[in-house]
Design a protein around this motif. Structure first.
Motif, PDB file in Angstrom:
ATOM      1  N   TYR B  33       4.460  -1.062  -7.269  1.00  0.00           N
ATOM      2  CA  TYR B  33       4.154  -2.139  -7.812  1.00  0.00           C
ATOM      3  C   TYR B  33       4.080  -2.268  -9.292  1.00  0.00           C
ATOM      4  O   TYR B  33       3.181  -1.327  -9.739  1.00  0.00           O
ATOM      5  CB  TYR B  33       2.773  -2.975  -7.079  1.00  0.00           C
ATOM      6  CG  TYR B  33       2.366  -2.819  -5.718  1.00  0.00           C
ATOM      7  CD1 TYR B  33       2.010  -1.157  -5.198  1.00  0.00           C
ATOM      8  CD2 TYR B  33       2.739  -3.608  -4.710  1.00  0.00           C
ATOM      9  CE1 TYR B  33       1.885  -1.102  -3.982  1.00  0.00           C
ATOM     10  CE2 TYR B  33       2.632  -3.198  -3.326  1.00  0.00           C
ATOM     11  CZ  TYR B  33       2.072  -2.025  -2.888  1.00  0.00           C
ATOM     12  OH  TYR B  33       1.931  -1.734  -1.746  1.00  0.00           O
ATOM     13  N   TYR B  35       2.190  -5.022 -12.025  1.00  0.00           N
ATOM     14  CA  TYR B  35       1.363  -6.151 -12.422  1.00  0.00           C
ATOM     15  C   TYR B  35       1.517  -6.406 -13.655  1.00  0.00           C
ATOM     16  O   TYR B  35       1.506  -5.675 -14.554  1.00  0.00           O
ATOM     17  CB  TYR B  35       0.108  -5.942 -11.662  1.00  0.00           C
ATOM     18  CG  TYR B  35      -0.099  -5.916 -10.221  1.00  0.00           C
ATOM     19  CD1 TYR B  35       0.114  -4.767  -9.406  1.00  0.00           C
ATOM     20  CD2 TYR B  35      -0.282  -7.000  -9.285  1.00  0.00           C
ATOM     21  CE1 TYR B  35      -0.068  -4.461  -8.306  1.00  0.00           C
ATOM     22  CE2 TYR B  35      -0.596  -6.931  -8.073  1.00  0.00           C
ATOM     23  CZ  TYR B  35      -0.234  -5.587  -7.452  1.00  0.00           C
ATOM     24  OH  TYR B  35      -0.443  -5.523  -6.308  1.00  0.00           O
ATOM     25  N   PRO B  43      -4.700  -9.604 -11.812  1.00  0.00           N
ATOM     26  CA  PRO B  43      -3.396  -9.023 -11.706  1.00  0.00           C
ATOM     27  C   PRO B  43      -2.548 -10.076 -11.042  1.00  0.00           C
ATOM     28  O   PRO B  43      -2.441 -10.599  -9.839  1.00  0.00           O
ATOM     29  CB  PRO B  43      -3.447  -7.695 -10.959  1.00  0.00           C
ATOM     30  CG  PRO B  43      -4.969  -7.320 -11.197  1.00  0.00           C
ATOM     31  CD  PRO B  43      -5.614  -8.705 -10.840  1.00  0.00           C
ATOM     32  N   ASP B  56      10.119  -7.434  -3.324  1.00  0.00           N
ATOM     33  CA  ASP B  56       9.562  -8.765  -3.867  1.00  0.00           C
ATOM     34  C   ASP B  56       9.615  -8.762  -5.437  1.00  0.00           C
ATOM     35  O   ASP B  56       8.945  -8.006  -6.118  1.00  0.00           O
ATOM     36  CB  ASP B  56       8.202  -9.104  -3.373  1.00  0.00           C
ATOM     37  CG  ASP B  56       7.838 -10.556  -3.828  1.00  0.00           C
ATOM     38  OD1 ASP B  56       6.717 -10.949  -3.269  1.00  0.00           O
ATOM     39  OD2 ASP B  56       8.457 -11.279  -4.440  1.00  0.00           O
ATOM     40  N   LEU B  91       0.209  -3.210 -15.214  1.00  0.00           N
ATOM     41  CA  LEU B  91      -0.454  -2.496 -14.537  1.00  0.00           C
ATOM     42  C   LEU B  91       0.671  -1.867 -13.374  1.00  0.00           C
ATOM     43  O   LEU B  91       1.485  -2.572 -12.806  1.00  0.00           O
ATOM     44  CB  LEU B  91      -1.708  -2.861 -13.680  1.00  0.00           C
ATOM     45  CG  LEU B  91      -2.804  -3.253 -14.388  1.00  0.00           C
ATOM     46  CD1 LEU B  91      -3.640  -4.036 -13.711  1.00  0.00           C
ATOM     47  CD2 LEU B  91      -3.623  -2.102 -14.988  1.00  0.00           C
ATOM     48  N   GLN B 106      -3.661   0.266  -2.520  1.00  0.00           N
ATOM     49  CA  GLN B 106      -2.995   0.527  -3.815  1.00  0.00           C
ATOM     50  C   GLN B 106      -3.838   1.429  -4.594  1.00  0.00           C
ATOM     51  O   GLN B 106      -5.048   1.288  -4.771  1.00  0.00           O
ATOM     52  CB  GLN B 106      -2.829  -0.752  -4.337  1.00  0.00           C
ATOM     53  CG  GLN B 106      -1.857  -1.714  -3.614  1.00  0.00           C
ATOM     54  CD  GLN B 106      -1.316  -2.888  -4.250  1.00  0.00           C
ATOM     55  OE1 GLN B 106      -0.959  -3.054  -5.347  1.00  0.00           O
ATOM     56  NE2 GLN B 106      -1.773  -4.053  -3.794  1.00  0.00           N
ATOM     57  N   PHE B 108      -4.108   2.153  -8.614  1.00  0.00           N
ATOM     58  CA  PHE B 108      -3.831   1.816  -9.716  1.00  0.00           C
ATOM     59  C   PHE B 108      -3.633   2.911 -11.087  1.00  0.00           C
ATOM     60  O   PHE B 108      -4.552   3.778 -11.085  1.00  0.00           O
ATOM     61  CB  PHE B 108      -4.653   0.653 -10.240  1.00  0.00           C
ATOM     62  CG  PHE B 108      -4.160  -0.787  -9.479  1.00  0.00           C
ATOM     63  CD1 PHE B 108      -4.729  -0.826  -8.116  1.00  0.00           C
ATOM     64  CD2 PHE B 108      -3.516  -1.496 -10.217  1.00  0.00           C
ATOM     65  CE1 PHE B 108      -4.289  -1.933  -7.468  1.00  0.00           C
ATOM     66  CE2 PHE B 108      -3.157  -2.777  -9.493  1.00  0.00           C
ATOM     67  CZ  PHE B 108      -3.769  -2.989  -8.170  1.00  0.00           C
ATOM     68  N   GLY B 109      -2.688   2.652 -11.737  1.00  0.00           N
ATOM     69  CA  GLY B 109      -2.505   3.459 -13.094  1.00  0.00           C
ATOM     70  C   GLY B 109      -3.765   2.690 -14.299  1.00  0.00           C
ATOM     71  O   GLY B 109      -4.207   1.790 -13.778  1.00  0.00           O
TER      72      GLY B 109
END
Lengths: 107, 117
Positions: B33, B35, B43, B56, B91, B106, B108-109
């Motif tokens: 993903y 964001y 986000p 998506d 993100l 999820q 996240f970085g």
């Protein structure tokens, strides 16, 4: 569109007190997740609750889910300074986060 | 387990310039993903990949933003040309990617903070 909306927008409490924040969403969900974001950092997953669950615990965290009201709450017990962060809820269906609850723990 | 890696961490550009961000997800995660998080907001999902296919991208401004995930691993997000309103943290997150359960979590970085002057 599906969206998690957190309430209140900001919350300040004394260290050691409990903090409660709420999340509302609009349509049927498969699961709901809570995340924490410390200032200037990425989000960290806290807990996931499935639609057939009503309550879930993880350490000092307690999450409830009321699918009839399309709402969830996150309770943090015995708050610590390190809990100061923004908290977000998200649903899988649209992966849209609200604006979050900004929690400040006062030492 | 190594986390989601992103680079660069910070980027400052002038409007109308181009910029690219890179993301390396957790090994084995099928879903990736991107964001956009504007200051004071949550986000906003720009694009979701399942392996190297787009699931998506309804909120991706396709006139200036593009993303790819070649070979279903690393991903790049590009903005060309940048506008002032693109200033935000970008993100990247990844997940195992199976529907309906714990695999939706999820990771996240740290994000890339973009400033457009």
């Amino acid at each position: 569109s599906q969206q998690g909306e957190e309430d209140p927008q900001a919350l300040s409490i004394q260290e050691g007190e409990n903090a409660t924040m709420n999340c509302s969403y609009k349509t049927s969900i498969n699961n709901l997740q809570w995340y924490r974001q410390n200032s200037g950092r990425g989000l960290v997953h806290l807990i996931l609750i499935r639609s057939n669950e009503r309550e879930k615990h993880s350490g000092r965290l307690r999450v409830t889910l009321d699918t009839s009201k399309k709402s969830s709450s996150l309770l943090i017990t015995a708050s610590r300074a390190a809990d100061t962060a923004s908290y977000f809820c998200a649903t899988r269906e649209k992966l849209t986060f609200g604006t979050g609850t900004r929690l400040t723990i006062i030492p | 387990e190594a986390g989601v890696a992103q680079s660069p961490r910070y980027k400052i550009i002038e409007k109308r310039q181009s910029v690219a961000f890179w993301c390396n997800p957790i090994s084995g995660h099928a879903t990736l993903y991107w964001y956009q998080q504007i200051l004071g907001q949550g986000p906003k999902l720009l694009i979701q990949f399942q392996n190297n296919g787009v699931v998506d991208d309804s909120q991706l401004p396709k006139d200036r933003f593009s993303a790819e995930r070649l070979k279903g691993v690393d991903s790049t997000l590009k903005i060309q040309p940048a506008k002032l309103e693109d200033s935000a943290v970008y993100l990247c997150a990844s997940s195992w990617g199976l529907a309906g359960g714990i695999t939706d979590t999820q990771y996240f970085g740290p994000g890339t903070r973009l400033t457009v002057l």
